[in-house]
Design an enzyme around this catalytic site. Sequence first.
Site, PDB file in Angstrom:
ATOM      1  N   TYR A   1      35.515  35.236  48.570  1.00  0.00           N
ATOM      2  CA  TYR A   1      36.392  36.819  48.777  1.00  0.00           C
ATOM      3  C   TYR A   1      37.433  36.383  49.247  1.00  0.00           C
ATOM      4  CZ  TYR A   1      37.754  40.645  51.140  1.00  0.00           C
ATOM      5  OH  TYR A   1      38.750  41.614  51.192  1.00  0.00           O
ATOM      6  N   VAL A   2      38.406  36.904  48.154  1.00  0.00           N
ATOM      7  CA  VAL A   2      40.124  36.460  47.847  1.00  0.00           C
ATOM      8  C   VAL A   2      40.303  37.872  48.602  1.00  0.00           C
ATOM      9  CG1 VAL A   2      41.930  35.942  46.512  1.00  0.00           C
ATOM     10  CG2 VAL A   2      39.697  35.057  46.569  1.00  0.00           C
TER      11      VAL A   2
ATOM     12  N   ASP B   1      39.715  37.956  30.177  1.00  0.00           N
ATOM     13  CA  ASP B   1      40.544  39.176  30.995  1.00  0.00           C
ATOM     14  C   ASP B   1      41.037  38.694  31.580  1.00  0.00           C
ATOM     15  OD1 ASP B   1      40.442  42.012  31.477  1.00  0.00           O
ATOM     16  OD2 ASP B   1      38.469  41.880  33.085  1.00  0.00           O
TER      17      ASP B   1
ATOM     18  N   LYS C   1      44.830  39.331  33.899  1.00  0.00           N
ATOM     19  CA  LYS C   1      45.492  40.535  34.624  1.00  0.00           C
ATOM     20  C   LYS C   1      45.520  40.693  35.873  1.00  0.00           C
ATOM     21  CE  LYS C   1      41.200  43.425  34.903  1.00  0.00           C
ATOM     22  NZ  LYS C   1      40.616  44.656  34.542  1.00  0.00           N
ATOM     23  N   PRO C   2      47.221  41.094  36.094  1.00  0.00           N
ATOM     24  CA  PRO C   2      47.559  41.503  37.215  1.00  0.00           C
ATOM     25  C   PRO C   2      46.253  41.253  38.366  1.00  0.00           C
ATOM     26  CG  PRO C   2      49.017  42.299  36.123  1.00  0.00           C
ATOM     27  CD  PRO C   2      48.145  42.536  35.206  1.00  0.00           C
TER      28      PRO C   2
ATOM     29  N   ASN D   1      43.304  40.797  37.855  1.00  0.00           N
ATOM     30  CA  ASN D   1      42.265  39.313  38.118  1.00  0.00           C
ATOM     31  C   ASN D   1      42.460  38.581  38.921  1.00  0.00           C
ATOM     32  OD1 ASN D   1      39.785  41.194  38.146  1.00  0.00           O
ATOM     33  ND2 ASN D   1      40.052  40.224  35.645  1.00  0.00           N
TER      34      ASN D   1
END
Length: 199
Positions: free
Chosen positions: A23-24, A66, A68-69, A71
């Site tokens: 978990y981030v 994929d 993108k910001p 991720n």
Amino acid sequence: PNVAKVFDAGTLENGRPYFVMEYVEGLTITEFCDRHTLGVRERLDLFRQVCAAVSHAHRNLVVHRDLKPANILVTAGGQPKLLDFGTAKLLSPGAEATMTGYAMFTPRYASPEQLRGDMVTTASDVYSLGIVLYELLTGLPPWGKQRTTLEELRRGVEEQEPRRLSEACPARRSELQGDLDTIAGKALHWDAAQRYQSV
């Protein structure tokens, strides 16, 4: 250290795949930079860490597909973490079984070859990183206006060159013109063979 850890993966009895990941807690890289009013150099420092994470994946024969910001989260301590390797594809023989035939990408950040349904390579991730870099430094998409349909995206990326960073963001022109203009332009070339071949 900049890739979120995957602890477990498998398939449920009903055939649905699952991932158990670290978990981030953090903000997307663009939100983090804007909220902390980071300058060009600080934004590039964060971006270089993201590039190191993507490069690590590529060295291990994995294309993210994929980027993108959303991720790329940055923790309160300022550490970027690359997420969502659920759409990643292994670049090895026999890996074709991993979601072949499915379009697993976010159209706004997809490379031209992804939009066409062609083979995805590490150059596809380079293209997506080019879009992230562009937005990180200018706050705008590379083509000025947002394209909404897949057909608009397909036509747009092959028919219109992205604006130079320094033209898109006059307030930072002196910091962006030159090498950064060139780097973003090459990463965003519609022809994968003309892009950087590595992160």
